[in-house]
Scaffold this motif. Structure first.
Motif, PDB file in Angstrom:
ATOM      1  N   ARG A  71       2.716  -8.033   1.515  1.00  0.00           N
ATOM      2  CA  ARG A  71       1.754  -8.281   0.444  1.00  0.00           C
ATOM      3  C   ARG A  71       0.440  -8.817   1.011  1.00  0.00           C
ATOM      4  N   GLN A  72       0.539  -9.699   1.977  1.00  0.00           N
ATOM      5  CA  GLN A  72      -0.665 -10.239   2.602  1.00  0.00           C
ATOM      6  C   GLN A  72      -1.390  -9.173   3.430  1.00  0.00           C
ATOM      7  N   ALA A  94      -3.222  -6.917   1.010  1.00  0.00           N
ATOM      8  CA  ALA A  94      -4.404  -7.576   0.452  1.00  0.00           C
ATOM      9  C   ALA A  94      -5.594  -7.464   1.401  1.00  0.00           C
ATOM     10  N   TYR A 141      -6.724  -3.641   1.288  1.00  0.00           N
ATOM     11  CA  TYR A 141      -6.947  -3.041  -0.030  1.00  0.00           C
ATOM     12  C   TYR A 141      -8.349  -2.474  -0.207  1.00  0.00           C
ATOM     13  N   ARG A 142      -9.372  -3.200   0.178  1.00  0.00           N
ATOM     14  CA  ARG A 142     -10.758  -2.772  -0.039  1.00  0.00           C
ATOM     15  C   ARG A 142     -11.291  -1.849   1.066  1.00  0.00           C
ATOM     16  N   LEU A 196      -0.658  -5.853  -5.921  1.00  0.00           N
ATOM     17  CA  LEU A 196      -1.980  -5.807  -6.539  1.00  0.00           C
ATOM     18  C   LEU A 196      -2.351  -7.097  -7.272  1.00  0.00           C
ATOM     19  N   ASP A 197      -1.418  -8.007  -7.380  1.00  0.00           N
ATOM     20  CA  ASP A 197      -1.682  -9.237  -8.132  1.00  0.00           C
ATOM     21  C   ASP A 197      -2.917  -9.953  -7.583  1.00  0.00           C
ATOM     22  N   GLN A 209      -5.849  -8.679  -7.102  1.00  0.00           N
ATOM     23  CA  GLN A 209      -6.774  -7.819  -6.364  1.00  0.00           C
ATOM     24  C   GLN A 209      -7.784  -7.078  -7.251  1.00  0.00           C
ATOM     25  N   GLN A 214     -10.640  -6.061  -9.748  1.00  0.00           N
ATOM     26  CA  GLN A 214     -11.779  -6.828 -10.244  1.00  0.00           C
ATOM     27  C   GLN A 214     -12.546  -6.081 -11.336  1.00  0.00           C
ATOM     28  N   ASP A 257     -12.791  -0.854  -8.329  1.00  0.00           N
ATOM     29  CA  ASP A 257     -11.434  -0.983  -7.800  1.00  0.00           C
ATOM     30  C   ASP A 257     -10.966   0.325  -7.168  1.00  0.00           C
TER      31      ASP A 257
END
Length: 270
Positions: free
Chosen positions: A53-54, A57, A60-61, A79-80, A82, A84, A89
């Motif tokens: 998950r980390q 994150a 992701y972008r 996705l929690d 993340q 915006q 997105d």
């Protein structure tokens, strides 16, 4: 398609090593960057590193579109915190490891997740799942068959003629186009769909062969394709709740059938 996704910066994230082969298949067809997060479980000196998950994150972008191969529950947890804004997105499509469903989870319209879900479905044989309201209010599905090298103009003319036979029907009410797998790369059909921003649902020949034929079977299609017909079963398989409102209509080497599932959902126009 490959160039478009490459420019968009596609990321493919299989959650488990068991999904790697499926992810490699997607990368071969779509390009992009394939992540193998299970390899990053510890540092060279044995210390624990970031969780998946980390890791996600942080990545992701980096990409404008994502395919996560795993469960939707895991994707939601990844996705929690993340997302915006729907205009910025990255798009996210979730494909389960059995390749049964390709779910447009985030940025369906703005990010292109809806279209990506259809493309993933074409590659893997999965069912595309799109839940955005715009698609939900479009009740018509077109089943299209065509001779080899049929032009976009020929297909457009046949579709226009078919819709004209249905009172109140219009191209703006069409949610998707369905065809048989051997026509998945037909240039005229792809051009027609691209021109009108319609996703193409590709149905396997085996599925069409096992779908009961509704209208008059085509001897030519039977001899050359191995099924009784294309347009009617393709449309009905793509919209299993729908009703065939226009059986096979043929024009200049193109066949069109129309299924309306708004009738089943109680949203048909009067």
């Amino acid at each position: 398609m490959n160039a478009t996704l490459a420019e968009a910066g596609l990321g493919i994230w299989p959650v488990r090593a068991e999904a790697e082969l499926l992810a490699v298949r997607l990368q071969a067809a779509l390009g992009g960057t394939l992540y193998r997060p299970w390899l990053n479980t510890q540092t060279a000196d044995g210390e624990a590193v970031l969780t998946q998950r980390q890791q996600f994150a942080l990545a992701y972008r980096r990409h404008r579109q994502w395919i996560l191969v795993g469960a939707t529950g895991i994707a939601v947890r990844f996705l929690d915190g993340q997302p915006q804004d729907k205009h910025s997105d990255p798009a996210v499509v979730v494909l389960d490891e059995a390749a049964r469903f390709a779910v447009s989870l985030l940025a369906g319209h703005e990010g292109g997740a809806n279209r990506l879900a259809y493309r993933v479905a074409q590659i893997t044989g999965a069912q595309p799942v799109v839940t955005t309201a715009t698609e939900a209010t479009k009740p018509l599905v077109l089943g299209i068959g065509c001779r080899k090298h049929a032009t976009a103009e020929q297909i457009s003319a046949a579709v226009a003629h078919a819709l004209a036979l249905l009172e109140g029907a219009a191209l703006a009410q069409v949610r998707e186009v369905a065809t048989i797998d051997i026509k998945a790369e037909e240039p005229g059909l792809l051009a027609f769909c691209a021109t009108h921003d319609l996703p193409l649902r590709v149905i396997a020949t085996e599925q069409i062969a096992h779908r009961a034929w509704v209208g008059k079977a085509s001897e030519w299609v039977k001899q050359n394709v191995g099924v009784d017909g294309v347009c009617e079963p393709a449309a009905l398989i793509a919209s299993p709740r729908g009703r065939l409102v226009l059986g096979k209509m043929a024009l200049d080497g193109v066949t069109v059938a129309v299924v309306d599932d708004g009738l089943a959902a109680g949203t048909a126009q009067s």
